[in-house]
Design an enzyme around this catalytic site. Sequence first.
Site, PDB file in Angstrom:
ATOM      1  N   ARG A  62       0.765  -0.999   0.013  1.00  0.00           N
ATOM      2  CA  ARG A  62      -0.157  -0.111   0.039  1.00  0.00           C
ATOM      3  C   ARG A  62       0.709   1.319  -0.115  1.00  0.00           C
ATOM      4  O   ARG A  62       0.467   2.685  -0.365  1.00  0.00           O
ATOM      5  CB  ARG A  62      -0.972  -0.061   1.198  1.00  0.00           C
ATOM      6  CG  ARG A  62      -2.028  -0.881   0.987  1.00  0.00           C
ATOM      7  CD  ARG A  62      -2.947  -1.273   2.279  1.00  0.00           C
ATOM      8  NE  ARG A  62      -2.361  -1.658   3.264  1.00  0.00           N
ATOM      9  CZ  ARG A  62      -1.853  -2.769   3.843  1.00  0.00           C
ATOM     10  NH1 ARG A  62      -2.415  -3.780   3.072  1.00  0.00           N
ATOM     11  NH2 ARG A  62      -1.312  -3.264   4.700  1.00  0.00           N
ATOM     12  N   GLU A  99       4.060  -6.816  13.113  1.00  0.00           N
ATOM     13  CA  GLU A  99       3.157  -6.784  14.383  1.00  0.00           C
ATOM     14  C   GLU A  99       2.337  -8.051  14.570  1.00  0.00           C
ATOM     15  O   GLU A  99       2.223  -8.548  15.156  1.00  0.00           O
ATOM     16  CB  GLU A  99       2.275  -5.691  13.950  1.00  0.00           C
ATOM     17  CG  GLU A  99       1.027  -5.280  15.024  1.00  0.00           C
ATOM     18  CD  GLU A  99       0.042  -4.387  14.732  1.00  0.00           C
ATOM     19  OE1 GLU A  99       0.099  -3.619  13.502  1.00  0.00           O
ATOM     20  OE2 GLU A  99      -0.763  -4.022  15.528  1.00  0.00           O
TER      21      GLU A  99
HETATM   22  P1  AMP Z   1       5.174  -2.272  11.040  1.00  0.00           P
HETATM   23  O1  AMP Z   1       6.601  -3.124  10.526  1.00  0.00           O
HETATM   24  O2  AMP Z   1       4.783  -3.449  12.173  1.00  0.00           O
HETATM   25  O3  AMP Z   1       5.292  -0.950  11.427  1.00  0.00           O
HETATM   26  O4  AMP Z   1       3.924  -2.386  10.077  1.00  0.00           O
HETATM   27  C1  AMP Z   1       3.827  -1.900   8.931  1.00  0.00           C
HETATM   28  C2  AMP Z   1       3.519  -2.440   7.595  1.00  0.00           C
HETATM   29  O5  AMP Z   1       2.367  -3.480   7.883  1.00  0.00           O
HETATM   30  C3  AMP Z   1       2.901  -1.303   6.569  1.00  0.00           C
HETATM   31  O6  AMP Z   1       3.206  -1.787   5.472  1.00  0.00           O
HETATM   32  C4  AMP Z   1       1.476  -1.587   6.999  1.00  0.00           C
HETATM   33  O7  AMP Z   1       0.863  -1.782   5.550  1.00  0.00           O
HETATM   34  C5  AMP Z   1       1.211  -2.902   7.482  1.00  0.00           C
HETATM   35  N1  AMP Z   1       0.442  -2.830   8.876  1.00  0.00           N
HETATM   36  C6  AMP Z   1       0.873  -3.043  10.211  1.00  0.00           C
HETATM   37  N2  AMP Z   1       0.031  -2.975  11.021  1.00  0.00           N
HETATM   38  C7  AMP Z   1      -1.160  -2.537  10.144  1.00  0.00           C
HETATM   39  C8  AMP Z   1      -2.424  -1.935  10.961  1.00  0.00           C
HETATM   40  N3  AMP Z   1      -2.803  -2.059  12.139  1.00  0.00           N
HETATM   41  N4  AMP Z   1      -3.244  -1.852   9.815  1.00  0.00           N
HETATM   42  C9  AMP Z   1      -2.936  -1.531   8.640  1.00  0.00           C
HETATM   43  N5  AMP Z   1      -1.934  -2.141   8.165  1.00  0.00           N
HETATM   44  C10 AMP Z   1      -0.776  -2.494   9.042  1.00  0.00           C
END
Ligand code: AMP
Length: 174
Positions: A62, A99
């Site tokens: 995205r 996450e």
């Molecule tokens: P992070 O590495 O945990 O910061 O996760 C970021 C990536 O995972 C991004 O590319 C987001 O598209 C996706 N992502 C993680 N958590 C979410 C969430 N709660 N809602 C939407 N996308 C998420």
Amino acid sequence: MLSSDKIEDYIRTVQDFPEPGIAFKDISPLLDNPKAFQQVIDELAEKSAPYGCDKVMAIDARGFIFGTALAQKLGVGLGMIRKAGKLPYTTVTTSYDLEYGRSTVEMHVDAVEQGQNILLVDDVLATGGTAAAAIRLIEECNAKVTALAVLVELKELEGQQYFKHIPVITNVSC
Ligand code: AMP
């Protein structure tokens, strides 16, 4: 006119997707509203201007949507940071915790040039693992990430802890 002035109103929170306990930020309503979409790109471009950038690097998948619009608005080139196995040419690679789950990202070795200033773009900053991995790839190729631009920052996950030295530009902090 926007039917709401608040960008938050165009981001739908879907509970327990893709796993129990995750509150997923769904950007589909925002993309479906051209004025709201334009507004977030204008805001991100304005807020990122002070940091200067020679190129936008966008994160799969995205992040490509916002990165493309932002690169066009800023008049700079666009590069891709992709999930493993998608890029055809020689890559640099790194793995990290999400996450939810674990992932590997890659970038073409010639996606950035030595000394280039890079604006990194994604849709959501959650735990920060993805952005930190992308920063590692860019820095491995001797370019500099001057700022990270995201539509949504999930503040309670403290994603910026991994890269305190890099400013985060965002439309919505929640
Ligand atoms: P992070 O590495 O945990 O910061 O996760 C970021 C990536 O995972 C991004 O590319 C987001 O598209 C996706 N992502 C993680 N958590 C979410 C969430 N709660 N809602 C939407 N996308 C998420």
